[in-house]
Design a protein around this motif. Sequence first.
Motif, mmCIF file in Angstrom:
data_model
loop_
_atom_site.group_PDB
_atom_site.id
_atom_site.type_symbol
_atom_site.label_atom_id
_atom_site.label_comp_id
_atom_site.label_asym_id
_atom_site.label_seq_id
_atom_site.Cartn_x
_atom_site.Cartn_y
_atom_site.Cartn_z
ATOM 1 N N ARG A 1 -7.423 3.332 -0.951
ATOM 2 C CA ARG A 1 -6.384 3.070 -1.957
ATOM 3 C C ARG A 1 -4.968 3.287 -1.411
ATOM 4 O O ARG A 1 -3.994 3.070 -2.134
ATOM 5 C CB ARG A 1 -6.635 3.888 -3.209
ATOM 6 C CG ARG A 1 -6.372 5.355 -3.079
ATOM 7 C CD ARG A 1 -6.541 6.041 -4.429
ATOM 8 N NE ARG A 1 -6.482 7.479 -4.299
ATOM 9 C CZ ARG A 1 -7.347 8.302 -4.855
ATOM 10 N NH1 ARG A 1 -8.347 7.851 -5.572
ATOM 11 N NH2 ARG A 1 -7.219 9.611 -4.698
ATOM 12 N N VAL A 2 -4.866 3.730 -0.137
ATOM 13 C CA VAL A 2 -3.544 3.820 0.495
ATOM 14 C C VAL A 2 -3.177 2.421 0.988
ATOM 15 O O VAL A 2 -3.891 1.859 1.830
ATOM 16 C CB VAL A 2 -3.560 4.826 1.669
ATOM 17 C CG1 VAL A 2 -2.209 4.862 2.378
ATOM 18 C CG2 VAL A 2 -3.936 6.209 1.163
ATOM 19 N N PRO A 3 -2.094 1.824 0.488
ATOM 20 C CA PRO A 3 -1.770 0.425 0.854
ATOM 21 C C PRO A 3 -1.634 0.209 2.350
ATOM 22 O O PRO A 3 -2.107 -0.801 2.886
ATOM 23 C CB PRO A 3 -0.439 0.174 0.123
ATOM 24 C CG PRO A 3 -0.404 1.176 -0.977
ATOM 25 C CD PRO A 3 -1.144 2.370 -0.503
ATOM 26 N N ASP A 4 -1.005 1.176 3.055
ATOM 27 C CA ASP A 4 -0.814 1.005 4.508
ATOM 28 C C ASP A 4 -2.155 0.959 5.252
ATOM 29 O O ASP A 4 -2.297 0.252 6.251
ATOM 30 C CB ASP A 4 0.049 2.144 5.067
ATOM 31 C CG ASP A 4 1.505 2.005 4.661
ATOM 32 O OD1 ASP A 4 1.883 0.901 4.224
ATOM 33 O OD2 ASP A 4 2.248 2.995 4.760
ATOM 34 N N HIS A 5 -3.101 1.734 4.781
ATOM 35 C CA HIS A 5 -4.423 1.717 5.414
ATOM 36 C C HIS A 5 -5.058 0.338 5.286
ATOM 37 O O HIS A 5 -5.581 -0.211 6.267
ATOM 38 C CB HIS A 5 -5.350 2.762 4.751
ATOM 39 C CG HIS A 5 -5.019 4.173 5.113
ATOM 40 N ND1 HIS A 5 -5.581 5.261 4.481
ATOM 41 C CD2 HIS A 5 -4.165 4.692 6.052
ATOM 42 C CE1 HIS A 5 -5.108 6.374 4.992
ATOM 43 N NE2 HIS A 5 -4.235 6.057 5.946
ATOM 44 N N GLU A 6 -5.009 -0.197 4.098
ATOM 45 C CA GLU A 6 -5.646 -1.502 3.852
ATOM 46 C C GLU A 6 -4.953 -2.614 4.632
ATOM 47 O O GLU A 6 -5.600 -3.471 5.232
ATOM 48 C CB GLU A 6 -5.642 -1.811 2.349
ATOM 49 C CG GLU A 6 -6.796 -1.210 1.589
ATOM 50 C CD GLU A 6 -8.151 -1.691 2.088
ATOM 51 O OE1 GLU A 6 -8.453 -2.897 1.959
ATOM 52 O OE2 GLU A 6 -8.910 -0.878 2.636
ATOM 53 N N SER A 7 -3.617 -2.565 4.636
ATOM 54 C CA SER A 7 -2.894 -3.647 5.311
ATOM 55 C C SER A 7 -3.031 -3.567 6.827
ATOM 56 O O SER A 7 -2.921 -4.576 7.517
ATOM 57 C CB SER A 7 -1.414 -3.609 4.915
ATOM 58 O OG SER A 7 -0.847 -2.383 5.321
ATOM 59 N N LEU A 8 -3.290 -2.364 7.358
ATOM 60 C CA LEU A 8 -3.404 -2.193 8.821
ATOM 61 C C LEU A 8 -4.848 -1.997 9.268
ATOM 62 O O LEU A 8 -5.092 -1.566 10.394
ATOM 63 C CB LEU A 8 -2.580 -0.981 9.277
ATOM 64 C CG LEU A 8 -1.070 -1.120 9.202
ATOM 65 C CD1 LEU A 8 -0.381 0.229 9.409
ATOM 66 C CD2 LEU A 8 -0.570 -2.115 10.247
ATOM 67 N N ARG A 9 -5.777 -2.345 8.412
ATOM 68 C CA ARG A 9 -7.188 -2.063 8.720
ATOM 69 C C ARG A 9 -7.607 -2.651 10.081
ATOM 70 O O ARG A 9 -8.206 -1.951 10.901
ATOM 71 C CB ARG A 9 -8.077 -2.638 7.602
ATOM 72 C CG ARG A 9 -9.560 -2.550 7.916
ATOM 73 C CD ARG A 9 -10.358 -3.205 6.812
ATOM 74 N NE ARG A 9 -10.468 -2.338 5.659
ATOM 75 C CZ ARG A 9 -11.434 -1.416 5.529
ATOM 76 N NH1 ARG A 9 -12.317 -1.262 6.490
ATOM 77 N NH2 ARG A 9 -11.509 -0.659 4.464
ATOM 78 N N VAL A 10 -7.278 -3.914 10.317
ATOM 79 C CA VAL A 10 -7.695 -4.570 11.563
ATOM 80 C C VAL A 10 -7.033 -3.903 12.764
ATOM 81 O O VAL A 10 -7.682 -3.632 13.788
ATOM 82 C CB VAL A 10 -7.335 -6.076 11.512
ATOM 83 C CG1 VAL A 10 -7.685 -6.749 12.832
ATOM 84 C CG2 VAL A 10 -8.056 -6.742 10.347
ATOM 85 N N GLU A 11 -5.749 -3.615 12.633
ATOM 86 C CA GLU A 11 -5.015 -2.989 13.747
ATOM 87 C C GLU A 11 -5.560 -1.578 14.037
ATOM 88 O O GLU A 11 -5.638 -1.162 15.187
ATOM 89 C CB GLU A 11 -3.522 -2.904 13.419
ATOM 90 C CG GLU A 11 -2.773 -4.224 13.491
ATOM 91 C CD GLU A 11 -2.923 -5.052 12.220
ATOM 92 O OE1 GLU A 11 -3.674 -4.626 11.306
ATOM 93 O OE2 GLU A 11 -2.302 -6.121 12.147
ATOM 94 N N LEU A 12 -5.914 -0.871 12.980
ATOM 95 C CA LEU A 12 -6.455 0.483 13.162
ATOM 96 C C LEU A 12 -7.817 0.448 13.840
ATOM 97 O O LEU A 12 -8.112 1.241 14.734
ATOM 98 C CB LEU A 12 -6.554 1.200 11.810
ATOM 99 C CG LEU A 12 -5.225 1.623 11.188
ATOM 100 C CD1 LEU A 12 -5.429 2.056 9.739
ATOM 101 C CD2 LEU A 12 -4.584 2.755 11.980
ATOM 102 N N GLU A 13 -8.639 -0.504 13.418
ATOM 103 C CA GLU A 13 -9.980 -0.588 14.006
ATOM 104 C C GLU A 13 -9.935 -1.039 15.465
ATOM 105 O O GLU A 13 -10.803 -0.674 16.250
ATOM 106 C CB GLU A 13 -10.856 -1.532 13.179
ATOM 107 C CG GLU A 13 -11.283 -0.884 11.857
ATOM 108 C CD GLU A 13 -12.127 -1.812 10.997
ATOM 109 O OE1 GLU A 13 -12.284 -2.989 11.378
ATOM 110 O OE2 GLU A 13 -12.583 -1.354 9.945
#
Lengths: 220, 94
Positions: free
Chosen positions: A171-183
């Motif tokens: 539910r943290v917007p930054d996490h969702e928007s950066l999911r691919v970059e984080l993975e």
Amino acid sequence: MHSSWLTIISLLAAAGAAAILLTFLVRRPALDLGTKLWLFVGIGALPTVAAVTSTVSGMEATTHREFCGSCHVMTSHYQDSSNLASQSLAARHSRNPFFGDRACYVCHADYGMYGYPVTKAGGMRHVYLYYFGGYRQMPLAQANREIHLVKPYNNLNCRQCHTTTAQVWRRVPDHESLRVELESNRVSCASAGCHGSAHPFTKFAAIESKPAASAPGLER
Amino acid sequence: MTFLQRILQSSILTLTRIACVCALLGLSLMAYSLIDPRAIPVIVAMSLGHAFGFAAFGCYLLAVVLDARRSRVGSQTTPGAESAPHTPIDASDQ
């Protein structure tokens, strides 16, 4: 010295074996069947127990923060992680009651099937660089500036505990928007603008000293 | 004389004493790594300490095998040796 039950067993086994061997060397009894059996206990059985337990105990000791901090180039890292007032990622994780005393290892270990031996092999590289790569004579300020990770920090290490499937993470917007970059590790969890550096003093030291030449990479 | 021949001709007591000394060295390295678990003591204990331990056990096994072999050869060459008990080796074996 970590006085775990393994350490105590190992020391008792070593002491028992040493007592048998010293008795044989000093009293010089005849080498009959009884003496051979005692020697088997002193040279074979008890040293095997001591070797196995001391190996496990030694490997366990290498996962403690005190062990990592025993090299002087890690003094700042150790002091910061032990500082109750520090708000760095490393310090906050070191205050965790479940793994705080092993925070260096838990956060920097490779995971997966071969994670343990790979991590230990990396540790041997650290020892080599410390004694033969110039880090032993390196001043602490220079070490803080120049010693850096040999490869980008893997976000998978964070995700061992902080799962990316829980609602609280999603539910943290930054996490969702950066999911691919984080993975794909293109963006680090421990970067400026996100959760901040785990060891911020190393970043300040590097910024202050630019454009200093960097030393060979050392994976912490 | 080859190294193997020299070992085979050496005294069983000497081999046993070498085994004891090697084992004591290995044990002391392992114990030191438990008391002072820093990088070098732990690495030395896990490499050199284990090497001393294996060497000690190897010497001990060799001594036992040589002792058994010599007692068997002795019982075959000495008439009536089957009935005579095997004399244990003492310090005079040196």
